[in-house]
Design a protein around this motif. Structure first.
Motif, PDB file in Angstrom:
ATOM      1  N   PRO A  89      58.610  55.031  45.573  1.00  0.00           N
ATOM      2  CA  PRO A  89      58.565  54.746  44.043  1.00  0.00           C
ATOM      3  C   PRO A  89      58.045  55.418  43.370  1.00  0.00           C
ATOM      4  O   PRO A  89      57.937  55.500  41.880  1.00  0.00           O
ATOM      5  CB  PRO A  89      58.660  53.640  44.053  1.00  0.00           C
ATOM      6  CG  PRO A  89      57.334  52.520  44.835  1.00  0.00           C
ATOM      7  CD  PRO A  89      57.525  53.474  46.062  1.00  0.00           C
ATOM      8  N   TRP A  90      56.257  56.005  43.662  1.00  0.00           N
ATOM      9  CA  TRP A  90      55.162  56.388  42.431  1.00  0.00           C
ATOM     10  C   TRP A  90      55.280  57.667  42.150  1.00  0.00           C
ATOM     11  O   TRP A  90      55.156  58.763  42.031  1.00  0.00           O
ATOM     12  CB  TRP A  90      54.187  56.009  42.981  1.00  0.00           C
ATOM     13  CG  TRP A  90      53.811  54.686  42.945  1.00  0.00           C
ATOM     14  CD1 TRP A  90      53.765  53.308  44.120  1.00  0.00           C
ATOM     15  CD2 TRP A  90      53.982  53.487  42.009  1.00  0.00           C
ATOM     16  NE1 TRP A  90      53.551  52.268  43.914  1.00  0.00           N
ATOM     17  CE2 TRP A  90      53.954  52.144  42.285  1.00  0.00           C
ATOM     18  CE3 TRP A  90      53.698  53.517  40.416  1.00  0.00           C
ATOM     19  CZ2 TRP A  90      53.698  51.112  41.375  1.00  0.00           C
ATOM     20  CZ3 TRP A  90      53.517  52.554  39.594  1.00  0.00           C
ATOM     21  CH2 TRP A  90      53.622  51.764  39.955  1.00  0.00           C
ATOM     22  N   THR A  91      56.255  58.053  43.408  1.00  0.00           N
ATOM     23  CA  THR A  91      56.873  59.821  43.648  1.00  0.00           C
ATOM     24  C   THR A  91      57.240  60.384  42.449  1.00  0.00           C
ATOM     25  O   THR A  91      56.270  61.086  41.599  1.00  0.00           O
ATOM     26  CB  THR A  91      57.510  60.104  44.930  1.00  0.00           C
ATOM     27  OG1 THR A  91      56.691  59.751  45.954  1.00  0.00           O
ATOM     28  CG2 THR A  91      57.997  61.555  44.495  1.00  0.00           C
ATOM     29  N   GLN A  92      57.719  59.474  41.577  1.00  0.00           N
ATOM     30  CA  GLN A  92      57.761  60.555  40.033  1.00  0.00           C
ATOM     31  C   GLN A  92      57.735  60.107  38.967  1.00  0.00           C
ATOM     32  O   GLN A  92      57.003  60.866  38.066  1.00  0.00           O
ATOM     33  CB  GLN A  92      59.591  60.189  39.729  1.00  0.00           C
ATOM     34  CG  GLN A  92      60.634  60.027  41.121  1.00  0.00           C
ATOM     35  CD  GLN A  92      62.540  59.305  40.639  1.00  0.00           C
ATOM     36  OE1 GLN A  92      61.924  58.564  39.942  1.00  0.00           O
ATOM     37  NE2 GLN A  92      63.394  60.356  40.770  1.00  0.00           N
ATOM     38  N   TYR A 134      42.945  70.810  45.032  1.00  0.00           N
ATOM     39  CA  TYR A 134      43.673  69.283  44.839  1.00  0.00           C
ATOM     40  C   TYR A 134      43.823  69.170  43.006  1.00  0.00           C
ATOM     41  O   TYR A 134      44.916  68.489  43.342  1.00  0.00           O
ATOM     42  CB  TYR A 134      42.409  68.150  44.740  1.00  0.00           C
ATOM     43  CG  TYR A 134      42.385  67.618  44.624  1.00  0.00           C
ATOM     44  CD1 TYR A 134      42.858  66.504  45.087  1.00  0.00           C
ATOM     45  CD2 TYR A 134      41.379  66.512  43.992  1.00  0.00           C
ATOM     46  CE1 TYR A 134      43.018  65.093  44.804  1.00  0.00           C
ATOM     47  CE2 TYR A 134      41.275  65.132  43.146  1.00  0.00           C
ATOM     48  CZ  TYR A 134      42.152  64.030  44.135  1.00  0.00           C
ATOM     49  OH  TYR A 134      42.421  62.837  43.939  1.00  0.00           O
ATOM     50  N   TYR A 135      43.519  70.244  42.090  1.00  0.00           N
ATOM     51  CA  TYR A 135      44.041  69.704  40.716  1.00  0.00           C
ATOM     52  C   TYR A 135      45.373  70.694  41.117  1.00  0.00           C
ATOM     53  O   TYR A 135      46.491  70.018  40.629  1.00  0.00           O
ATOM     54  CB  TYR A 135      43.210  70.539  39.932  1.00  0.00           C
ATOM     55  CG  TYR A 135      43.745  70.851  38.553  1.00  0.00           C
ATOM     56  CD1 TYR A 135      43.106  69.833  37.545  1.00  0.00           C
ATOM     57  CD2 TYR A 135      44.226  71.989  37.692  1.00  0.00           C
ATOM     58  CE1 TYR A 135      43.944  69.548  36.335  1.00  0.00           C
ATOM     59  CE2 TYR A 135      45.052  71.834  36.320  1.00  0.00           C
ATOM     60  CZ  TYR A 135      44.515  70.592  36.159  1.00  0.00           C
ATOM     61  OH  TYR A 135      44.657  70.384  34.362  1.00  0.00           O
ATOM     62  N   GLN A 136      45.779  71.331  41.163  1.00  0.00           N
ATOM     63  CA  GLN A 136      47.335  71.811  41.523  1.00  0.00           C
ATOM     64  C   GLN A 136      48.249  71.089  42.718  1.00  0.00           C
ATOM     65  O   GLN A 136      49.265  70.617  41.757  1.00  0.00           O
ATOM     66  CB  GLN A 136      47.612  72.931  42.155  1.00  0.00           C
ATOM     67  CG  GLN A 136      46.244  74.347  41.798  1.00  0.00           C
ATOM     68  CD  GLN A 136      46.330  76.102  42.292  1.00  0.00           C
ATOM     69  OE1 GLN A 136      46.080  75.017  43.962  1.00  0.00           O
ATOM     70  NE2 GLN A 136      46.232  76.877  41.853  1.00  0.00           N
ATOM     71  N   ASP A 137      47.135  70.156  43.259  1.00  0.00           N
ATOM     72  CA  ASP A 137      48.034  68.811  44.050  1.00  0.00           C
ATOM     73  C   ASP A 137      48.436  67.674  42.584  1.00  0.00           C
ATOM     74  O   ASP A 137      49.664  66.948  42.876  1.00  0.00           O
ATOM     75  CB  ASP A 137      47.705  68.277  44.908  1.00  0.00           C
ATOM     76  CG  ASP A 137      47.852  69.630  46.292  1.00  0.00           C
ATOM     77  OD1 ASP A 137      48.864  70.562  46.331  1.00  0.00           O
ATOM     78  OD2 ASP A 137      46.918  69.762  47.381  1.00  0.00           O
ATOM     79  N   ILE A 138      47.251  67.488  41.799  1.00  0.00           N
ATOM     80  CA  ILE A 138      47.515  66.835  40.937  1.00  0.00           C
ATOM     81  C   ILE A 138      48.928  67.259  39.658  1.00  0.00           C
ATOM     82  O   ILE A 138      49.670  66.050  39.250  1.00  0.00           O
ATOM     83  CB  ILE A 138      46.602  66.294  40.268  1.00  0.00           C
ATOM     84  CG1 ILE A 138      45.686  65.785  41.467  1.00  0.00           C
ATOM     85  CG2 ILE A 138      46.381  65.762  38.781  1.00  0.00           C
ATOM     86  CD1 ILE A 138      43.558  65.687  40.018  1.00  0.00           C
ATOM     87  N   GLU A 139      48.976  68.036  39.784  1.00  0.00           N
ATOM     88  CA  GLU A 139      49.435  68.195  38.344  1.00  0.00           C
ATOM     89  C   GLU A 139      51.218  68.487  38.949  1.00  0.00           C
ATOM     90  O   GLU A 139      51.878  68.932  38.113  1.00  0.00           O
ATOM     91  CB  GLU A 139      48.920  70.686  37.938  1.00  0.00           C
ATOM     92  CG  GLU A 139      48.157  69.756  36.854  1.00  0.00           C
ATOM     93  CD  GLU A 139      48.179  71.524  36.318  1.00  0.00           C
ATOM     94  OE1 GLU A 139      48.902  72.433  36.236  1.00  0.00           O
ATOM     95  OE2 GLU A 139      46.974  71.794  35.188  1.00  0.00           O
ATOM     96  N   ALA A 140      50.901  68.992  40.282  1.00  0.00           N
ATOM     97  CA  ALA A 140      52.586  69.000  41.050  1.00  0.00           C
ATOM     98  C   ALA A 140      52.949  67.380  41.428  1.00  0.00           C
ATOM     99  O   ALA A 140      54.389  67.577  41.905  1.00  0.00           O
ATOM    100  CB  ALA A 140      52.560  69.780  42.491  1.00  0.00           C
ATOM    101  N   GLY A 141      51.707  66.770  41.404  1.00  0.00           N
ATOM    102  CA  GLY A 141      52.466  65.520  41.984  1.00  0.00           C
ATOM    103  C   GLY A 141      52.386  64.804  42.925  1.00  0.00           C
ATOM    104  O   GLY A 141      52.927  63.605  43.257  1.00  0.00           O
ATOM    105  N   ARG A 142      51.903  65.406  43.713  1.00  0.00           N
ATOM    106  CA  ARG A 142      51.225  65.813  45.185  1.00  0.00           C
ATOM    107  C   ARG A 142      50.753  64.742  45.747  1.00  0.00           C
ATOM    108  O   ARG A 142      50.504  64.293  46.856  1.00  0.00           O
ATOM    109  CB  ARG A 142      51.577  66.816  46.171  1.00  0.00           C
ATOM    110  CG  ARG A 142      53.035  67.740  46.298  1.00  0.00           C
ATOM    111  CD  ARG A 142      52.514  69.104  47.472  1.00  0.00           C
ATOM    112  NE  ARG A 142      52.153  70.200  46.629  1.00  0.00           N
ATOM    113  CZ  ARG A 142      52.215  70.550  45.583  1.00  0.00           C
ATOM    114  NH1 ARG A 142      53.049  70.650  45.274  1.00  0.00           N
ATOM    115  NH2 ARG A 142      51.032  71.726  44.957  1.00  0.00           N
TER     116      ARG A 142
END
Length: 103
Positions: A35-38, A71-79
């Protein structure tokens, strides 16, 4: 009759370092539906939009915090699942209130 095994691919993770290379974080390469992915994706999109609205590059943000760029790219991508401190650092670096990122 025994239950069938789930034949889905196993969850694969990769390692990335958090702020200042102090510890290793596991980031899911193929995150399961939860439920938190989106919500993470919406927050990541808000971060990216705010960064771009302020004419900042990812490199500028990660050097100011400091933080590992992947890691920052993963944050922006929602991963990634950033901590509150990380979100506060990002918001302060971009120059916006945290509430604008998590609304």
């Amino acid at each position: 009759m025994p239950a069938q095994q789930d034949l889905k691919k196993p969850v694969v993770t990769r390692l990335t370092y958090d702020q200042a290379h102090q510890s290793v974080c596991r980031v899911l390469s193929n995150p399961p539906d939860d439920p938190w992915t989106q919500e993470r994706q919406r927050i990541g999109t808000r971060i990216r939009d705010a960064r771009m609205a302020h004419n900042l590059t990812q490199e500028t943000v990660v050097l100011a915090i400091p933080m590992n760029r992947s890691y920052y790219q993963d944050i922006e991508a929602g991963r990634a699942n950033p901590t509150l401190n990380t979100l506060l650092d990002i918001a302060a670096t971009i120059g916006i209130p945290l509430a604008d990122l998590v609304r």
